[in-house]
Scaffold this active site. Structure first.
Site, short mmCIF file in Angstrom:
data_model
loop_
_atom_site.label_atom_id
_atom_site.label_comp_id
_atom_site.label_asym_id
_atom_site.label_seq_id
_atom_site.Cartn_x
_atom_site.Cartn_y
_atom_site.Cartn_z
N LYS A 1 3.54 -35.35 -41.26
CA LYS A 1 3.21 -35.24 -39.84
C LYS A 1 2.07 -34.27 -39.61
O LYS A 1 1.27 -34.45 -38.69
CB LYS A 1 4.45 -34.89 -39.04
CG LYS A 1 5.41 -36.07 -39.04
CD LYS A 1 6.59 -35.91 -38.14
CE LYS A 1 7.39 -37.20 -38.14
NZ LYS A 1 8.80 -36.98 -38.45
N LYS B 1 8.86 -48.12 -45.27
CA LYS B 1 10.03 -48.36 -44.43
C LYS B 1 9.63 -48.88 -43.05
O LYS B 1 8.47 -48.76 -42.65
CB LYS B 1 10.84 -47.07 -44.28
CG LYS B 1 10.11 -45.97 -43.54
CD LYS B 1 11.07 -44.93 -43.00
CE LYS B 1 10.35 -44.03 -42.02
NZ LYS B 1 11.14 -43.28 -41.10
N LYS C 1 8.81 -46.77 -36.08
CA LYS C 1 8.02 -46.90 -34.86
C LYS C 1 6.57 -46.53 -35.16
O LYS C 1 5.64 -47.25 -34.80
CB LYS C 1 8.54 -45.92 -33.79
CG LYS C 1 9.89 -46.26 -33.25
CD LYS C 1 10.51 -45.05 -32.52
CE LYS C 1 12.02 -45.12 -32.63
NZ LYS C 1 12.69 -43.85 -32.30
#
Ligand code: TYM
Length: 351
Positions: free
Chosen positions: A111, A216, A219
């Site tokens: 992130k 995976k 969103k």
């Protein structure tokens, strides 16, 4: 009765990854444990610091929790920010958490890369760390992102939970939660917090794959199939799944995109359906078009009743408001009890 806690961030609609990674476990556990399931709105601020309409996002997850079958009569359903006690415990845990260990978590690095606009492919771990401390950088990484795992640990141990239903991607965060619980006990010489274990409803951790070749479903990966997607949308997404020309040798190893398609089928379709297409693959007779059509149909059959209930529940504002009001009361009671003891252990006055 043992306590179970888990949460999902309100960053969009629930997708099949959330369902089969987490919610399915919630449904199983609510019958046997003291369950608390929450909507992690504070955590969503780490990646969505300026949410357009956080109330609406929370409402989305709440209605989807309920539509999936989480029963407010059996489990406590609450919104994280309704329980301020969590923040105080988060503060105590942060006092004993190291910057180094927090920086080394994979999700932080991923992130942080996104926040700093650093390309994953061309950057070594050392470069990411240098960039994080580069004060001249016009983008910066938030302390909230760094301390994501201590907030998550606080969420769990504030209720002294022993089991946490989560998907495979949360393994490292769970390891950190155990570490912080253990460290608290050691620091103050007490045997107070249990070390929470991940719970997987099947025999192993679930990672629902995306159908776009690798990785995976998520969103932010932009490859999610949402529980609320209609039949046409589901079909479109599944038919776009990456495939190849098919195997040329019997019983050959499946390349990742094909393995992902099969994993998805294993999750949503019947065993017979899975075995049928698996045999076709092993005999080099697979027709991916047929397989995808079947998969889309099975996903739609799975989602359709949930989809209907979502719409139903969303039209009942009063019910939803009552669920979170009562949930907040129960969660605060449980959290305050722990926090009072924590304050005494550390040496503060209890409330
Ligand atoms: P979040 O919102 O990213 O994901 C919610 C849950 O869905 C699971 N999940 C998946 N499982 C399998 N395959 C996938 N493709 C997939 N995508 C998502 C996640 O593993 C997770 O269980 N850190 C948490 C939120 C959180 C939390 C907590 C969870 C905050 N505090 C305390 C448990 C306990 C998260 O990022 O969830």
């Amino acid at each position: 009765m043992e306590t179970v806690v888990s949460g999902i961030r309100p960053t969009g609609n629930l997708h099949l990854g959330n369902y089969f990674g987490a919610v399915k476990g919630f449904l199983q556990m609510q019958n046997e444990y003291n369950c608390l399931f929450f909507i992690a709105d504070w955590h969503s601020l780490t990646t969505h610091p300026h949410p357009e309409n956080i109330r609406n996002s929370v409402r989305t997850i709440l209605s989807e929790y309920l539509a999936c079958g989480i029963d407010p009569e059996k489990a406590t359903i609450y919104v994280q920010s309704d329980v301020p006690e969590v923040v105080e415990l988060y503060l105590y845990l942060n006092m004993n958490a190291g910057i180094g260990e927090l920086m080394r978590t994979a999700s932080f690095k991923d992130k942080a890369r996104q926040q700093l606009h650093i390309d994953r492919v061309h950057t070594s771990e050392g470069d990411v760390e240098r960039e994080i401390f580069n004060e001249g950088n016009k983008h910066s990484v938030s302390a909230g992102l760094l301390t994501y795992p201590t907030l998550m640990a606080a969420d769990i141990i504030i209720h002294k939970a022993v089991k946490v239903p989560v998907g495979k991607d949360q393994e490292q965060n769970m390891e950190m939660a155990r570490r912080f619980a253990r460290r608290f006990n050691m620091t103050y010489g007490v045997d107070f917090f249990p070390e929470p274990a991940s719970f997987y409803y099947s025999h192993k951790a679930v990672k629902v794959p995306g159908l776009d070749g690798s990785g995976k479903m998520g969103k932010s990966e932009g490859n999610a199939i949402y529980l609320i997607d209609d039949e046409k949308t589901i079909k479109k997404k599944v038919m776009k799944a990456v495939t190849d020309a098919g195997p040329t040798e019997p019983n050959s190893v499946k390349p990742e995109p094909i393995a992902n398609l099969f994993t998805m089928m294993e999750i949503v379709s019947s065993k017979d359906t899975y075995d049928y297409f698996n045999e076709k693959y092993n005999n080099c007779e697979i027709r991916y078009g047929d397989m995808k059509k079947q998969l889309a149909e099975d996903i739609n059959n799975f989602c359709a009743p949930i989809r209907e209930r979502i719409l139903d529940i969303r039209s009942n504002e009063e019910f939803m408001a009552k669920v979170v009001r009562q949930g907040a009361e129960k969660a605060r009671e449980s959290a305050a009890k722990t926090l009072n003891e924590v304050r005494q252990i550390i040496g503060f006055r209890p409330y």
